[in-house]
Motif scaffolding. Structure first.
Motif, mmCIF file in Angstrom:
data_model
loop_
_atom_site.group_PDB
_atom_site.id
_atom_site.type_symbol
_atom_site.label_atom_id
_atom_site.label_comp_id
_atom_site.label_asym_id
_atom_site.label_seq_id
_atom_site.Cartn_x
_atom_site.Cartn_y
_atom_site.Cartn_z
ATOM 1 N N MET A 34 17.318 64.494 51.771
ATOM 2 C CA MET A 34 17.780 65.530 51.712
ATOM 3 C C MET A 34 19.078 66.044 50.272
ATOM 4 O O MET A 34 19.444 63.914 50.526
ATOM 5 C CB MET A 34 18.481 65.842 53.062
ATOM 6 C CG MET A 34 19.557 67.566 52.564
ATOM 7 S SD MET A 34 21.259 67.520 54.389
ATOM 8 C CE MET A 34 19.798 68.805 55.092
ATOM 9 N N THR A 35 18.855 66.430 49.871
ATOM 10 C CA THR A 35 19.811 66.600 47.974
ATOM 11 C C THR A 35 20.926 67.211 48.709
ATOM 12 O O THR A 35 20.732 68.097 49.282
ATOM 13 C CB THR A 35 18.909 66.847 47.453
ATOM 14 O OG1 THR A 35 17.180 66.255 47.472
ATOM 15 C CG2 THR A 35 19.755 66.646 46.058
ATOM 16 N N ILE A 36 22.006 66.459 48.163
ATOM 17 C CA ILE A 36 23.223 67.359 47.888
ATOM 18 C C ILE A 36 23.941 66.559 46.635
ATOM 19 O O ILE A 36 24.027 65.932 46.121
ATOM 20 C CB ILE A 36 23.775 66.276 49.159
ATOM 21 C CG1 ILE A 36 23.483 66.507 50.925
ATOM 22 C CG2 ILE A 36 25.497 66.536 49.444
ATOM 23 C CD1 ILE A 36 24.570 65.069 51.826
ATOM 24 N N HIS A 37 24.115 67.917 46.382
ATOM 25 C CA HIS A 37 25.386 67.744 45.050
ATOM 26 C C HIS A 37 26.263 67.565 44.753
ATOM 27 O O HIS A 37 26.878 68.520 45.738
ATOM 28 C CB HIS A 37 24.726 68.963 45.121
ATOM 29 C CG HIS A 37 22.810 69.754 44.612
ATOM 30 N ND1 HIS A 37 22.391 69.153 43.305
ATOM 31 C CD2 HIS A 37 22.049 70.444 45.258
ATOM 32 C CE1 HIS A 37 21.025 70.141 44.113
ATOM 33 N NE2 HIS A 37 20.976 70.512 44.686
ATOM 34 N N LEU A 38 27.140 67.205 44.553
ATOM 35 C CA LEU A 38 28.922 66.465 44.329
ATOM 36 C C LEU A 38 29.232 66.571 43.664
ATOM 37 O O LEU A 38 28.742 65.940 42.114
ATOM 38 C CB LEU A 38 28.685 64.863 44.892
ATOM 39 C CG LEU A 38 28.367 65.054 46.244
ATOM 40 C CD1 LEU A 38 28.164 63.039 46.493
ATOM 41 C CD2 LEU A 38 29.234 65.488 47.285
ATOM 42 N N HIS A 39 30.583 67.161 42.863
ATOM 43 C CA HIS A 39 30.792 67.046 42.051
ATOM 44 C C HIS A 39 31.589 65.509 41.531
ATOM 45 O O HIS A 39 31.502 64.879 41.743
ATOM 46 C CB HIS A 39 32.594 68.273 42.446
ATOM 47 C CG HIS A 39 32.261 69.135 42.422
ATOM 48 N ND1 HIS A 39 31.561 70.272 41.181
ATOM 49 C CD2 HIS A 39 31.785 70.141 43.620
ATOM 50 C CE1 HIS A 39 31.675 71.606 42.049
ATOM 51 N NE2 HIS A 39 32.600 71.640 43.222
ATOM 52 N N PRO A 40 31.758 65.148 40.364
ATOM 53 C CA PRO A 40 32.045 63.974 39.194
ATOM 54 C C PRO A 40 32.995 62.944 39.780
ATOM 55 O O PRO A 40 32.780 62.268 40.391
ATOM 56 C CB PRO A 40 32.079 64.136 38.488
ATOM 57 C CG PRO A 40 32.057 65.823 37.581
ATOM 58 C CD PRO A 40 31.619 66.161 38.550
#
Length: 113
Positions: free
Chosen positions: A3-9
């Motif tokens: 599963m891909t999870i997008h995170l802020h820097p």
């Protein structure tokens, strides 16, 4: 499963340093497919050129984020400079109370691999 999870820097960097090891999300249809042993791929926004691979080590279900944050130190959930109240306000930007009530929430415990 992967599963891909997008995170802020800033959050991505805390994961990369090994401090944050719990990802809190609404326990919707997508997250219900996760199992212990699955792989998470964290991508650093906005370019998503940098990634971190992690293994799911636990899945703990709660009724809402207020209940979830009672069980963990903030440094495991987010940036240690935040209070739990600040973190809950941040989550409210992404998930409504209605979504939390409908699906519940999950604390995804992970270990970087």
């Amino acid at each position: 499963m992967e599963m891909t999870i997008h995170l802020h820097p800033d959050v991505f960097d805390v994961v990369k340093m090994g401090n944050k090891n719990i990802e809190a999300r609404v326990y919707d249809e997508k997250r219900r497919k996760l199992n212990v042993g699955d792989t998470l791929i964290f991508l650093k926004r906005p370019l998503e050129e940098e990634s971190i691979k992690a293994k799911v080590v636990s899945l703990d279900i709660y009724s809402d984020f207020k209940e979830l944050v009672k069980h963990y130190d903030i440094s495991r959930l987010y940036m240690s400079s935040y209070t739990k109240e600040m973190y809950l306000n941040e989550l409210a930007r992404f998930y409504t109370e209605e979504e939390q009530k409908e699906f519940g929430v999950v604390a995804i415990g992970f270990q970087i691999i």
